[in-house]
Design a protein around this motif. Structure first.
Motif, short mmCIF file in Angstrom:
data_model
loop_
_atom_site.label_atom_id
_atom_site.label_comp_id
_atom_site.label_asym_id
_atom_site.label_seq_id
_atom_site.Cartn_x
_atom_site.Cartn_y
_atom_site.Cartn_z
N LEU A 1 1.15 -1.12 -0.04
CA LEU A 1 0.43 0.38 0.23
C LEU A 1 0.87 1.29 -0.01
CD1 LEU A 1 -3.22 0.12 0.38
CD2 LEU A 1 -2.50 0.75 2.72
N LEU A 2 0.35 2.54 -0.44
CA LEU A 2 1.30 3.27 -0.83
C LEU A 2 0.55 4.48 -0.25
CD1 LEU A 2 2.57 3.37 -4.59
CD2 LEU A 2 3.43 2.62 -2.46
N GLU A 3 1.28 5.60 0.23
CA GLU A 3 0.38 6.66 0.89
C GLU A 3 0.90 8.10 0.23
OE1 GLU A 3 0.12 6.65 5.19
OE2 GLU A 3 2.51 6.60 5.27
N PRO A 4 0.07 8.69 0.06
CA PRO A 4 0.90 10.12 -0.60
C PRO A 4 1.24 10.91 0.67
CG PRO A 4 -1.56 10.36 0.19
CD PRO A 4 -1.24 9.17 0.08
N VAL A 5 2.91 11.77 0.53
CA VAL A 5 3.76 12.01 1.44
C VAL A 5 3.63 14.13 1.29
CG1 VAL A 5 5.98 12.31 2.34
CG2 VAL A 5 4.90 10.21 2.18
N VAL A 6 3.66 14.41 2.34
CA VAL A 6 3.67 16.30 1.29
C VAL A 6 4.79 16.43 2.44
CG1 VAL A 6 0.97 16.39 1.02
CG2 VAL A 6 2.01 16.89 3.39
N TYR B 1 4.99 9.05 -3.48
CA TYR B 1 3.99 8.27 -2.60
C TYR B 1 5.01 7.29 -2.37
CZ TYR B 1 -0.98 9.15 -4.60
OH TYR B 1 -2.20 9.56 -3.64
N ASP B 2 4.57 6.98 -0.91
CA ASP B 2 5.88 6.26 -0.28
C ASP B 2 4.30 4.81 0.50
OD1 ASP B 2 7.97 5.74 0.98
OD2 ASP B 2 8.36 7.08 1.70
N GLU B 3 5.32 3.59 0.80
CA GLU B 3 4.72 2.73 0.80
C GLU B 3 4.69 2.49 2.78
OE1 GLU B 3 6.63 -1.33 1.75
OE2 GLU B 3 7.44 -1.06 -0.16
N VAL B 4 3.12 2.39 2.96
CA VAL B 4 2.43 2.60 4.44
C VAL B 4 3.37 1.13 5.46
CG1 VAL B 4 1.15 2.22 5.81
CG2 VAL B 4 0.70 3.31 3.02
N PRO B 5 3.94 1.42 6.39
CA PRO B 5 4.56 0.55 7.16
C PRO B 5 3.55 -0.60 7.42
CG PRO B 5 4.68 2.69 7.86
CD PRO B 5 3.87 2.93 6.55
N ALA B 6 3.40 -1.42 7.66
CA ALA B 6 2.77 -2.97 7.94
C ALA B 6 1.90 -2.44 8.81
CB ALA B 6 3.77 -3.69 7.31
N HIS B 7 2.32 -2.50 10.01
CA HIS B 7 1.74 -2.58 10.43
C HIS B 7 0.00 -1.81 11.09
CE1 HIS B 7 3.98 0.88 12.05
NE2 HIS B 7 3.36 1.44 12.53
N ALA C 1 -0.46 -0.63 7.92
CA ALA C 1 -1.66 -0.71 5.92
C ALA C 1 -2.85 -2.29 6.65
CB ALA C 1 -0.47 -1.65 5.66
N GLN C 2 -2.49 -2.73 7.82
CA GLN C 2 -3.51 -3.80 7.94
C GLN C 2 -4.82 -2.90 8.41
OE1 GLN C 2 -1.54 -6.45 11.28
NE2 GLN C 2 -0.89 -7.02 9.53
N ALA C 3 -4.03 -1.76 9.15
CA ALA C 3 -6.35 -1.23 9.65
C ALA C 3 -6.37 -0.54 7.63
CB ALA C 3 -5.91 0.12 10.71
N ILE C 4 -5.84 0.30 7.33
CA ILE C 4 -6.33 0.29 6.29
C ILE C 4 -7.27 0.22 5.44
CG2 ILE C 4 -5.45 2.31 3.94
CD1 ILE C 4 -3.16 2.94 5.81
N VAL C 5 -6.50 -1.45 5.31
CA VAL C 5 -7.46 -2.40 4.88
C VAL C 5 -8.40 -3.48 4.88
CG1 VAL C 5 -7.19 -5.31 3.89
CG2 VAL C 5 -4.34 -3.29 3.54
#
Ligand SMILES: Nc1nc2c(ncn2[C@@H]2O[C@H](COP(=O)(O)OP(=O)(O)O)[C@@H](O)[C@H]2O)c(=O)[nH]1
Ligand SMILES: [Mg+2]
Length: 689
Positions: free
Chosen positions: A593-598, A668-674, A676-680
């Protein structure tokens, strides 16, 4: 209303912290000058200035409003402004067209955050500034303490021009230090200076005279030689100091009880420069693209700057302007130089709160309004077509607090975009955008209350009901390792069958490279004419990734093999094969999962730097750099958008409203695994509901 020459006009903005008594004071101006015979109260929602429904309901100013006051032979164009941080755009607009500012301080609360912020804005424009220590009748009112604070925080040029006689419930009147006279009681009757104040008056007057003398070598020489300065000389010296932004005279009074208000209006006449005394306004001459200066000559070339527009459900659009040069006439044609359009003007008005007084013309230096302009909005200049001029527009703060808007019903949906367009036209600190990936309509403003009020306005003014929620974060998905995937789409129904068979190679690409498709098919394993269909299928698969249906980016897909059937193969079959092969491959390729970084750029008082940085740390931010200059710290950091969506509120609370920031999409950058679960999980839940 009489007509006034430019030298008989004073354009003055009331600025200061919310609740310091600006609106009440503007009402007192009208009352004392005889324009109204009943004093409205903010708490009763019946002041001239706070006429907007939202203002009446909340008992506070939200918009700037015009409160022209006729005082002897002068017209004071008083501009009342809001004090709360969310409405700072209105203060900007007011200060842009004012020739001076009156900072209103509460005698009990002293210099507050809103005072500091608006003072800095006036200083940025090098505006002459007067200070009123107001609400002197209040419990805990303390003139000396407030002046001392003003000297510490606003500048050492703050010097009393008046002194209070008594304070709190004992506040009886004021002493004018220049003329050395006392004014007592509700009518401000002139009387002798109370004996117990005499020595204090003498010391304070000395200080004032010194400040006046320091503005001029001749005056200073005279002063140092021990010769007293005449009242006239003191006034001339003070005027000079005020105009140069070196002296800030401090007055005292109580707007609520109309004490000191007459003397304050005298001081505005005496010390706020007339438009004719201001530095000439520079404008751009469109045909030659050269800077030109405008003098406030009613016979000069026309240049009127629009500094405010409102949308009223009854009168329609109302446009407020200040004339810098020339004269604007009712029922005339003018030219909007910036847009290259003609405007037809109807009747011009002088506004007092919501009341309009029709006038035949508005001359240089003055402020007026006109209804129903078709082409013109805030920041535009009106001029004559033969002399195309553009006056610099006010710079409004960039809104960075966003919310997603959802119409309540189908009817609301139909009306929404038109109403939003009008809302934004009224308020340049609101922005509307559409977030492509999430499909949400976003409204950005200066802060949470700003958006709340905007949403209420949508309902009240335009009958559009909206629900508001925090914007969805536009996550994306990608793969982290290369893989190969095969898919054969084969169906045998009666008649024509379906057949498409592909081999894809998937490979991660660097961030920001979106998507590349290539084909390396040899020997016609997949015939040429079906390759576009495969690509289309992959494209479709990219729209919704396998983790949580977010769009997929940064992958390279190579079609390298496959097979076909001479009768059953079709575009559709190959498209489906491409789509399914990609999904399969993505599942194997350790998707992420990738998230926008500002990029966050902050300006905060240096003593808050530590708190701001430790808060940023807790938001997974990465510091890019810091620097500081003169008590101000500049911080740059990268932070995930998800952590920073409500930052306007956060920063305000950390810095007590003294910090500001801007955001800019970075990558965009990778969401840390821990996380990502909550986002999914959240996205799944949303999909099900
Ligand atoms: N005691 C006292 N209260 C005042 C005075 N001026 C304003 N207020 C009250 O202070 C509150 C804020 O006043 P308002 O004029 O709205 O302040 P603004 O936000 O600066 O426009 C209201 O409740 C007023 O009634 C004053 O001179 N004395
Ligand atoms: Mg107010």
């Amino acid at each position: 209303m009489k007509s006034y020459t430019p030298s008989q006009i004073r354009n003055v903005a009331l600025i200061g912290h919310g609740g310091s008594g600006k609106t009440t004071l503007s009402e007192a101006f009208l009352f004392v000058s005889g324009a109204i015979n009943r004093l409205g109260r903010v708490d009763d929602g019946n002041t001239t200035s706070d006429f907007d429904a939202e203002e009446m309901k909340r008992h506070m100013s939200i918009n700037l409003s015009m409160v022209p006051v006729e005082w002897h032979d002068t017209k004071l164009n008083v501009i009342d402004t809001p004090g709360y941080a969310d409405f700072i755009g209105e203060v900007r607009a007011a200060l842009h067209v004012a020739d001076g500012a009156l900072m209103v301080l509460c005698a009990a609360s002293g210099v507050e955050v809103g005072s500091e912020i608006t003072w800095a804005m006036a200083a940025e424009r090098s505006l002459p500034r007067l200070i009123l220590v107001n609400r002197m009748d209040r419990e805990n009112a303390d003139f000396e303490r407030t002046v001392e604070q003003a000297r510490q925080i606003l500048g050492s040029g703050c010097v009393p021009l008046q002194l209070p006689i008594g304070s709190a419930s004992e506040f009886r009147g004021i002493v004018d230090l220049v003329r050395q006279r006392a004014y007592l009681g509700p009518q401000g009757e002139e009387g002798p200076i109370p004996a117990e104040l005499e020595s204090h008056v003498a010391t304070q007057r000395e200080r004032l005279v010194e400040a006046a003398a320091e503005t001029d070598d001749d005056l200073l020489a005279k002063y140092l030689e021990g010769e007293g300065l005449s009242v006239e000389e003191v006034i001339v010296g003070l005027r000079r100091g005020i105009q140069a932004g070196k002296v800030f005279p401090v007055l005292v009074g109580s707007g609520g009880h109309c004490r000191g208000v007459d003397r304050l209006m005298d001081a505005i006449v005496d010390y706020v420069p007339a438009p004719t005394e201001m530095p000439a306004c520079s404008a751009r001459d469109i045909p030659s693209n050269k800077e030109t200066v405008l003098t406030p000559d009613p016979k000069g070339p026309l240049a009127a700057l629009v500094f405010k527009s409102t949308a009223d459900q009854y009168i329609g659009k109302l446009t407020y302007f200040r004339v810098y040069s020339g004269t604007l006439n009712s029922d005339s044609h003018v030219w909007n130089a910036g847009r290259g359009r003609e405007e037809r003007l109807g009747t011009l008005h002088v506004m007092r709160g919501k009341n309009q007084e029709p006038v035949g013309s508005v001359g240089a230096g003055d402020i007026g309004a006109v209804a129903k302009l078709a082409e013109t909005t805030t920041g535009d200049t009106l001029c004559q077509r033969e002399r195309s001029l553009v006056v610099p527009a006010p710079q409004f703060p960039v809104p960075n607090f966003s919310a997603a808007l959802y119409p309540r019903t189908k009817a609301d949906l139909d009306k929404m975009s038109l109403a939003l367009a009008r809302l934004v036209e009224e308020d340049p600190t609101l922005h509307i955008s559409r977030e492509h990936d999430t499909g949400e309509t976003l409204l950005a403003g200066v802060g949470e209350s700003h958006l709340d009020i905007a949403v209420e306005k949508m309902k009240r003014k335009f009958g559009v009901e909206l629900t508001v929620s925090p914007p969805k974060v536009p996550y994306k998905e990608t793969i982290t390792v290369g893989t190969k995937a095969e898919y054969k789409h084969k169906k045998q129904t009666g008649g024509h069958g379906q057949y498409g068979h592909v081999f894809l190679e998937l490979e991660p690409l660097p961030r920001g490279s979106t998507f590349h498709f290539e084909e390396k098919v040899v020997g016609g394993a997949v015939p040429r004419n079906y390759i576009p269909a495969v690509e289309k299928g992959v494209h479709e698969a990219l729209q919704e990734g396998v983790i949580a249906h977010y769009p997929v980016v940064d992958v390279r897909v190579v079609l390298y093999d496959g097979s076909y059937h001479p009768v059953d193969s079709s575009d559709l079959s190959f498209k489906l094969a491409g789509l399914m092969a990609f999904r399969k491959g993505m599942g194997q390729a350790q998707p992420a999962l990738l998230e926008p970084v500002v990029k966050v750029t902050l300006v905060v008082p240096a003593h808050f730097q530590g708190d701001v940085m430790s808060d940023l740390n807790g938001r997974r931010a990465r510091l890019l750099g810091t620097s500081s200059q003169g008590g101000t710290a500049y911080i740059e950091a990268l932070a995930p958008l998800a952590e920073i969506q409500r930052y306007a509120t956060v920063l305000r609370s950390i810095t007590q409203g003294r910090g500001s920031f801007s955001l800019e999409f970075d990558h965009y950058d990778e969401v840390p695994a821990h996380l990502a679960q909550a986002i999914v999980a959240a996205s799944k839940q949303q999909g099900e509901s």
